[in-house]
Design an enzyme around this catalytic site. Sequence first.
Site, short mmCIF file in Angstrom:
data_model
loop_
_atom_site.label_atom_id
_atom_site.label_comp_id
_atom_site.label_asym_id
_atom_site.label_seq_id
_atom_site.Cartn_x
_atom_site.Cartn_y
_atom_site.Cartn_z
N HIS A 30 0.81 -1.21 0.00
CA HIS A 30 0.00 0.00 0.00
C HIS A 30 0.85 1.26 0.00
O HIS A 30 0.39 2.31 -0.43
CB HIS A 30 -0.95 0.01 1.20
N ASP A 72 -4.38 6.99 1.65
CA ASP A 72 -4.82 5.68 1.20
C ASP A 72 -6.27 5.56 1.68
O ASP A 72 -6.61 5.99 2.78
CB ASP A 72 -3.94 4.62 1.88
C1 U2F Z 1 -1.87 -6.84 -1.49
O1 U2F Z 1 -1.10 -7.45 -2.48
P1 U2F Z 1 0.44 -7.85 -2.56
O2 U2F Z 1 1.29 -6.91 -1.84
O3 U2F Z 1 0.66 -9.27 -2.25
O4 U2F Z 1 0.66 -7.84 -4.15
P2 U2F Z 1 0.63 -6.79 -5.31
O5 U2F Z 1 -0.46 -5.78 -5.22
O6 U2F Z 1 0.61 -7.64 -6.49
O7 U2F Z 1 1.99 -6.04 -5.19
C2 U2F Z 1 3.21 -6.69 -5.10
C3 U2F Z 1 4.29 -5.69 -5.50
O8 U2F Z 1 5.56 -6.21 -5.16
C4 U2F Z 1 6.41 -6.23 -6.29
C5 U2F Z 1 5.48 -6.19 -7.49
C6 U2F Z 1 4.28 -5.40 -7.00
O9 U2F Z 1 4.45 -4.03 -7.22
O10 U2F Z 1 6.15 -5.59 -8.58
N1 U2F Z 1 7.26 -7.44 -6.30
C7 U2F Z 1 8.52 -7.36 -6.78
O11 U2F Z 1 8.97 -6.29 -7.23
N2 U2F Z 1 9.32 -8.48 -6.77
C8 U2F Z 1 8.87 -9.67 -6.32
O12 U2F Z 1 9.65 -10.64 -6.37
C9 U2F Z 1 7.54 -9.77 -5.84
C10 U2F Z 1 6.75 -8.62 -5.85
C11 U2F Z 1 -3.14 -7.65 -1.39
F1 U2F Z 1 -2.83 -8.91 -0.97
C12 U2F Z 1 -3.86 -7.68 -2.72
O13 U2F Z 1 -5.03 -8.43 -2.61
C13 U2F Z 1 -4.16 -6.26 -3.19
O14 U2F Z 1 -4.72 -6.26 -4.49
C14 U2F Z 1 -2.87 -5.44 -3.18
C15 U2F Z 1 -3.10 -3.99 -3.54
O15 U2F Z 1 -3.89 -3.36 -2.57
O16 U2F Z 1 -2.21 -5.52 -1.92
#
Ligand code: U2F
Length: 447
Positions: A20, A114
Amino acid sequence: SSPPPQQQHVALFAFPFGTHVAPLHALARALASAAPEAIFSFISTPETFTPLPQTAGNLRLIPFDGGKLDAGSSAGVLDRIGKFLAAAPEKIGAAVKTAEANAGGVPVSCVVSDAFMWMAESTAEEMRVPWIALFSAFTLSILTHVHTDDLRSRFGIEEEAMAAHADEPLDFIPGLAAMRVRDLPEGIIHGGTNTNFSVHLRRMGQRLPRAAAVVLPTLAAFEQDLFVFRKLNLPLLIGPLNLLSPTPPISDKEDCLPWLDSYASSSVAYVAFGTVAALPPAELAELAHGLEDSGVPFLWSIKKELRSGLPDGFEERTRLRGKLVSWAPQVPVLSHRAVGVFVSHCGWNSTLESISAGVVMLCKPIFADQRMVARAMEEMLGVGRYFDDVITREGFVTAMDEIMRGIDGKRMRERVKKVREKTVEAMLPGGRLSENFNVLVELVRGR
Ligand code: U2F
């Protein structure tokens, strides 16, 4: 002579969990460069500052006292969120004071938060300045928060409600016609409707219509679906933040990009499940077997502590065409020509990154808004395949085969290019997403 116009000072409040902080910071960078005369104070817990790209000039980092979060302890993330939410509201006013002192006394003239930090609205109201919310989870999931009470009165709550209605469509809510009850995030009608966090999100749904604007980073394809929501207040759809505010070069400590260089175009599967969700152990093992049996080269971002769940000998057997890393520079990885599919949990940031790189998805959602995203990718945009059931080794091989070599995969690839193009076009000067961003800039400038 008339006094000089008051300098604008925008305070941005981050929600310091999951992914976030990064989207709000990306928005702050885009705003700070579009309004160089204004001051931007980015307020978050200090431990979240480390991974952020360095900025200078009119964008400042202000620490937020989040209380003792026991970050290192075994407390689950929901416990830590609950503690944070209980302590945070009282600290928002003090953070505004700190930001003002840091800015040489320039008063805060606009509060951006946010959406999960909607408590900042009360502070904005007391100060008589506008409140703008960034909703960085899946665009259409905002509708489930705004309509939580309707959904509960129609279906009831808790697991019985889910069991009785799982396959029913949500077509009585404009924008959600493609969704089913089973795609709803936890906390709406099932999965703990009384936890601190779900009570918090329900109140967010009630509060959002009071915002001067609700900003949604999204694809042009979802514009129509929020049409009705437009009557409630002002949703401002902007493009994916990774396109709006490109990150400076990210380090590639584990050499993902050079590894990809040796593979043919669109031949590699990139596998990553984001930062909070973890696959159940049995499915993790089936996924590994499936990757091995499929014969497809793969780059898998998987934390070291999860690797004990991999089948015996997996790493050795797949060494010649598989690479495991603890963290990949995901945005450049997805843009690498060798990547042909993203096996993903469908977090909204990952999804936007995938579509904006023109990469199709094998969707294995785990919780929250992720089932809705998977459903949207399969049903609404036709750019992904949704694993609606538990992953099995055979099921995974079939799906991988279809997407990499089948006619369905070919069609998905054609469609993802179009979805991407429409969004990129709308972000060009004069395009709708670009115009919306300009409206936002004028709002924070007090015009
Ligand atoms: C929560 O989601 P997450 O934090 O699990 O996942 P994402 O929204 O997909 O974001 C992961 C970010 O981490 C980065 C990737 C994304 O920008 O590029 N990343 C990376 O650079 N290298 C890696 O090896 C792994 C990830 C929640 F669980 C979801 O349900 C929501 O949709 C989301 C947004 O609110 O937040």
